[in-house]
Enzyme design. Structure first.
Site, mmCIF file in Angstrom:
data_model
loop_
_atom_site.group_PDB
_atom_site.id
_atom_site.type_symbol
_atom_site.label_atom_id
_atom_site.label_comp_id
_atom_site.label_asym_id
_atom_site.label_seq_id
_atom_site.Cartn_x
_atom_site.Cartn_y
_atom_site.Cartn_z
ATOM 1 N N HIS A 1 -4.321 1.058 7.505
ATOM 2 C CA HIS A 1 -3.070 1.493 8.189
ATOM 3 C C HIS A 1 -2.765 2.342 6.773
ATOM 4 O O HIS A 1 -2.433 4.460 7.454
ATOM 5 C CB HIS A 1 -1.789 0.706 7.393
ATOM 6 N N GLU A 2 -3.103 2.824 5.549
ATOM 7 C CA GLU A 2 -3.444 3.604 4.260
ATOM 8 C C GLU A 2 -4.350 5.374 5.060
ATOM 9 O O GLU A 2 -3.976 6.201 5.176
ATOM 10 C CB GLU A 2 -3.734 3.547 3.383
ATOM 11 N N GLN B 1 2.966 10.142 2.507
ATOM 12 C CA GLN B 1 3.886 9.399 1.982
ATOM 13 C C GLN B 1 4.953 10.031 1.134
ATOM 14 O O GLN B 1 6.194 9.547 1.754
ATOM 15 C CB GLN B 1 3.621 8.240 1.986
ATOM 16 N N GLY C 1 1.112 -1.420 -0.012
ATOM 17 C CA GLY C 1 -0.321 -0.259 0.032
ATOM 18 C C GLY C 1 0.906 1.190 -0.076
ATOM 19 O O GLY C 1 2.168 0.858 0.216
ATOM 20 N N HIS D 1 -2.590 7.217 7.404
ATOM 21 C CA HIS D 1 -1.421 8.061 6.887
ATOM 22 C C HIS D 1 -2.460 9.685 6.720
ATOM 23 O O HIS D 1 -2.303 10.418 6.892
ATOM 24 C CB HIS D 1 -1.005 7.387 5.254
ATOM 25 N N CYS E 1 6.213 -0.113 7.422
ATOM 26 C CA CYS E 1 5.393 0.731 7.200
ATOM 27 C C CYS E 1 6.534 1.138 6.003
ATOM 28 O O CYS E 1 8.253 1.268 6.595
ATOM 29 C CB CYS E 1 4.815 2.121 7.854
ATOM 30 N N LEU E 2 6.790 1.456 4.459
ATOM 31 C CA LEU E 2 7.514 2.264 4.163
ATOM 32 C C LEU E 2 8.513 3.692 4.318
ATOM 33 O O LEU E 2 9.272 3.826 3.953
ATOM 34 C CB LEU E 2 7.352 2.824 2.243
HETATM 35 O O1 K1U Z 1 1.785 2.455 4.252
HETATM 36 C C1 K1U Z 1 2.839 1.638 3.960
HETATM 37 O O2 K1U Z 1 4.164 2.117 3.957
HETATM 38 C C2 K1U Z 1 2.677 0.769 3.393
HETATM 39 C C3 K1U Z 1 2.741 -0.514 3.829
HETATM 40 C C4 K1U Z 1 1.095 -1.070 4.330
HETATM 41 C C5 K1U Z 1 1.475 -2.544 5.560
HETATM 42 C C6 K1U Z 1 2.016 -3.203 5.657
HETATM 43 C C7 K1U Z 1 2.177 -4.670 6.495
HETATM 44 C C8 K1U Z 1 0.889 -4.106 7.204
HETATM 45 C C9 K1U Z 1 -0.113 -2.848 6.727
HETATM 46 C C10 K1U Z 1 0.039 -1.985 5.611
HETATM 47 C C11 K1U Z 1 4.207 -1.464 3.795
HETATM 48 O O3 K1U Z 1 3.697 -2.422 2.228
HETATM 49 S S1 K1U Z 1 5.361 -1.877 4.521
HETATM 50 C C12 K1U Z 1 5.961 -3.402 3.006
HETATM 51 C C13 K1U Z 1 6.250 -4.652 3.890
HETATM 52 O O4 K1U Z 1 6.787 -5.010 4.924
HETATM 53 C C14 K1U Z 1 5.112 -5.713 3.916
HETATM 54 C C15 K1U Z 1 4.310 -6.063 3.398
HETATM 55 C C16 K1U Z 1 3.757 -6.699 2.626
HETATM 56 C C17 K1U Z 1 3.201 -7.317 3.426
HETATM 57 C C18 K1U Z 1 3.478 -6.929 5.587
HETATM 58 C C19 K1U Z 1 5.007 -6.233 5.133
HETATM 59 ZN ZN ZN Z 2 2.416 3.352 6.043
#
Ligand code: K1U
Ligand code: ZN
Length: 170
Positions: free
Chosen positions: A134-135, A51, A46, A138, A92-93
């Site tokens: 989560h998004e 962000q 996401g 943000h 979270c990125l």
């Molecule tokens: O908002 C963001 O930064 C994106 C975030 C979304 C998210 C991941 C996990 C749980 C809730 C929301 C990411 O994509 S973090 C990237 C990551 O490490 C991840 C990717 C796939 C599954 C879990 C984590």
């Molecule tokens: Zn995030």
């Protein structure tokens, strides 16, 4: 298309409250394409406009295995959330390398506009529901670490600032 730079915690701009999208034009659709490309490039599931320092109510999400099911949610509103909640690890990125538990509704219904302004309803559960919540946080200027204890949050802040200083020196 272009890759957009992602703000990293504790950048104060991550706490900006996003404004509704009014104009559904080619510039918006080009921005959506950049958001999707940036999410895939960063291996995220996401990304919220906040962000990338654009303070409009717009998020992209793709929790598919195939990474080819990107959804854009513009002006999203949660219309229903299950009473059933679950604690799960989130990343979270904007907070690279940090994963910790957050309690979220297991299932939600969301109404949102697409990039042509058409309203639709999304029934989400599991990882997709967690990611949308989560998004949407943000867009309210909230980063997931704000659900953690002040002690954990301060440790994360210190770690992030140290990593940023080291990256600047390199
Ligand atoms: O908002 C963001 O930064 C994106 C975030 C979304 C998210 C991941 C996990 C749980 C809730 C929301 C990411 O994509 S973090 C990237 C990551 O490490 C991840 C990717 C796939 C599954 C879990 C984590
Ligand atoms: Zn995030």
């Amino acid at each position: 298309m272009a890759l957009l730079p992602i703000l990293t915690y504790p950048d104060p701009r991550l706490h900006t409250v996003a404004k509704p999208v009014i104009d559904f034009d080619d510039a918006l659709r080009s921005f959506v394409a950049d958001m999707i490309e940036t999410m895939y490039h960063a291996n995220g599931i996401g990304l919220a406009a906040t962000q990338v320092n654009v303070h409009k109510r717009l998020v992209v999400v793709d929790t598919s295995e195939t990474r080819d099911q990107a959804m854009v949610l513009i002006n999203p509103e949660i219309t229903w959330a299950s009473a059933d909640k679950q604690l799960g690890d989130e990343g979270c990125l904007s907070v690279p390398g940090i994963y910790d538990g957050v309690e979220r509704a297991v299932a939600i219904k969301v109404k949102a506009q697409d990039d042509h302004g058409r309203w639709r309803q999304i029934d989400a559960s599991g990882t997709q529901a967690v990611c949308i919540q989560h998004e949407m946080d943000h867009l309210l200027g909230k980063v997931f670490v704000e659900y953690l204890s002040p002690l954990k949050r301060n440790r994360i802040k210190t770690k992030m600032l140290k990593a940023q200083r080291e990256a600047e020196r390199a």
